[in-house]
Motif scaffolding. Structure first.
Motif, PDB file in Angstrom:
ATOM      1  N   MET A  88      -1.653   3.209   9.207  1.00  0.00           N
ATOM      2  CA  MET A  88      -1.670   4.642   9.507  1.00  0.00           C
ATOM      3  C   MET A  88      -2.319   4.902  10.868  1.00  0.00           C
ATOM      4  SD  MET A  88      -4.231   7.319   7.708  1.00  0.00           S
ATOM      5  CE  MET A  88      -4.733   8.817   8.549  1.00  0.00           C
ATOM      6  N   LEU A  89      -3.464   4.262  11.106  1.00  0.00           N
ATOM      7  CA  LEU A  89      -4.188   4.489  12.363  1.00  0.00           C
ATOM      8  C   LEU A  89      -3.507   3.809  13.545  1.00  0.00           C
ATOM      9  CD1 LEU A  89      -7.851   4.040  11.056  1.00  0.00           C
ATOM     10  CD2 LEU A  89      -6.710   6.177  11.670  1.00  0.00           C
ATOM     11  N   ALA A  90      -3.054   2.583  13.344  1.00  0.00           N
ATOM     12  CA  ALA A  90      -2.455   1.826  14.446  1.00  0.00           C
ATOM     13  C   ALA A  90      -1.134   2.433  14.916  1.00  0.00           C
ATOM     14  CB  ALA A  90      -2.230   0.376  14.019  1.00  0.00           C
ATOM     15  N   ASP A  91      -0.353   2.967  13.974  1.00  0.00           N
ATOM     16  CA  ASP A  91       0.977   3.481  14.312  1.00  0.00           C
ATOM     17  C   ASP A  91       1.016   4.994  14.482  1.00  0.00           C
ATOM     18  OD1 ASP A  91       1.662   0.855  14.110  1.00  0.00           O
ATOM     19  OD2 ASP A  91       2.809   1.042  12.242  1.00  0.00           O
ATOM     20  N   GLY A  92      -0.133   5.650  14.372  1.00  0.00           N
ATOM     21  CA  GLY A  92      -0.202   7.084  14.647  1.00  0.00           C
ATOM     22  C   GLY A  92       0.343   7.990  13.568  1.00  0.00           C
ATOM     23  N   HIS A  93       0.370   7.530  12.305  1.00  0.00           N
ATOM     24  CA  HIS A  93       0.840   8.373  11.212  1.00  0.00           C
ATOM     25  C   HIS A  93      -0.303   9.264  10.723  1.00  0.00           C
ATOM     26  CE1 HIS A  93       4.491   6.118  11.328  1.00  0.00           C
ATOM     27  NE2 HIS A  93       3.915   4.995  10.942  1.00  0.00           N
ATOM     28  N   PRO A  94      -0.005  10.446  10.197  1.00  0.00           N
ATOM     29  CA  PRO A  94      -1.071  11.388   9.845  1.00  0.00           C
ATOM     30  C   PRO A  94      -1.700  11.196   8.471  1.00  0.00           C
ATOM     31  CG  PRO A  94       1.058  12.443   9.592  1.00  0.00           C
ATOM     32  CD  PRO A  94       1.323  11.082  10.165  1.00  0.00           C
ATOM     33  N   VAL A  95      -0.976  10.577   7.525  1.00  0.00           N
ATOM     34  CA  VAL A  95      -1.458  10.547   6.136  1.00  0.00           C
ATOM     35  C   VAL A  95      -1.293   9.141   5.554  1.00  0.00           C
ATOM     36  CG1 VAL A  95      -1.234  11.554   3.813  1.00  0.00           C
ATOM     37  CG2 VAL A  95      -0.764  12.964   5.840  1.00  0.00           C
ATOM     38  N   ALA A  96      -2.283   8.727   4.762  1.00  0.00           N
ATOM     39  CA  ALA A  96      -2.170   7.522   3.947  1.00  0.00           C
ATOM     40  C   ALA A  96      -2.337   7.927   2.490  1.00  0.00           C
ATOM     41  CB  ALA A  96      -3.230   6.487   4.325  1.00  0.00           C
ATOM     42  N   ALA A  97      -1.650   7.215   1.602  1.00  0.00           N
ATOM     43  CA  ALA A  97      -1.749   7.492   0.170  1.00  0.00           C
ATOM     44  C   ALA A  97      -2.097   6.206  -0.553  1.00  0.00           C
ATOM     45  CB  ALA A  97      -0.437   8.062  -0.376  1.00  0.00           C
TER      46      ALA A  97
END
Length: 251
Positions: free
Chosen positions: A169-178
């Motif tokens: 999530m952090l490395a690829d710039g995504h906003p949400v993890a579940a």
């Protein structure tokens, strides 16, 4: 494959028909998912955790030695049971997993939660299902299966294991993890700069399972075993002994 002696458990010995169904050669093989931090972990001397404790207790009732096959994700662990490479397994109950597997009632309830960056404007899980939102999940996990059915606008991004969800999530710039709340809490403490949204998007019902081919009597006995382990306090004590917080014994 790890081999561990069955821990002695002060319970009845299983009927001969059940023993023959699960361990005809005197050995019981359990499929263990170490990708779920609530249920299992890899220790230097072999796997440990609540599911391993239950597997040992069940092997003791069968009068069998316990073998374990350890996987880093639920999907692989489920497949091992479906292919009859294992006699029992430990998974979240989900309709997508029902083919070829008989599930017991749940023994533990776990929350599925969302995690976002500290600066993210979202304040609740209700704000996640929006067009253009990418949610990172572990492929084949209970929450992947659930969110695949439930999300209407957000897009799922799948990783190989739950341990790399937040890193991805952090490395690829995504906003949400579940994921499972306890795993997300561990990742938040490890990485910083992220926070869990309050509440949960699902309650994950963790159960035992066996291949359909074991037969009705064996499946019924496994279900009875789970209910007895809850009623006697075994599951509650296993959670405490393994330092698990935030998970509850299923009613």
């Amino acid at each position: 494959m790890n081999t561990t002696p069955a821990h002695t458990h002060p319970a009845m010995l299983a009927p001969e028909a059940v023993r023959l169904a699960f361990a005809p050669q005197g050995r019981l093989c359990a499929s263990i998912n170490a990708g779920n931090a609530v249920l299992a972990r890899r220790d230097p001397h072999g796997p440990g955790g609540v599911s391993v404790d239950l597997a040992r207790a069940f092997a003791a009732e069968l009068g069998a030695e316990l073998d374990t096959i350890v996987f880093d994700g639920a999907a692989k662990s489920v497949q091992a049971l479906r292919e009859e490479r294992a006699d029992i397994g430990f998974f979240a109950i989900d309709p997508a997993r029902s083919e070829g597997i008989r599930f017991t009632p749940p023994y533990v309830l776990i929350e599925g939660s969302y995690l976002v960056r500290d600066g993210d404007a979202r304040v609740s899980g209700d704000e996640v299902d929006r067009a253009g939102t990418h949610v990172v999940v572990a492929q084949g996990s209970a929450y992947d299966l659930f969110l695949t059915r439930e999300l209407r606008h957000a897009t799922l991004v799948r990783t190989a294991t739950s341990q790399v969800v937040v890193d991805t999530m952090l490395a690829d710039g995504h906003p949400v993890a579940a994921g499972v709340r306890q795993q997300l809490e561990q990742d938040a403490a490890r990485l910083g700069g992220v926070r869990l949204l309050p509440g949960s998007f699902m309650v994950i019902r963790q159960a035992m399972g066996c291949p359909q081919s074991k037969g009705d009597a064996a499946a019924a006995y496994l279900s009875d075993f789970v209910e007895r382990m809850k009623a006697t306090g075994f599951v509650r004590e296993a959670l405490k002994r393994n330092g698990i917080e935030g998970a509850s014994v299923a009613p």
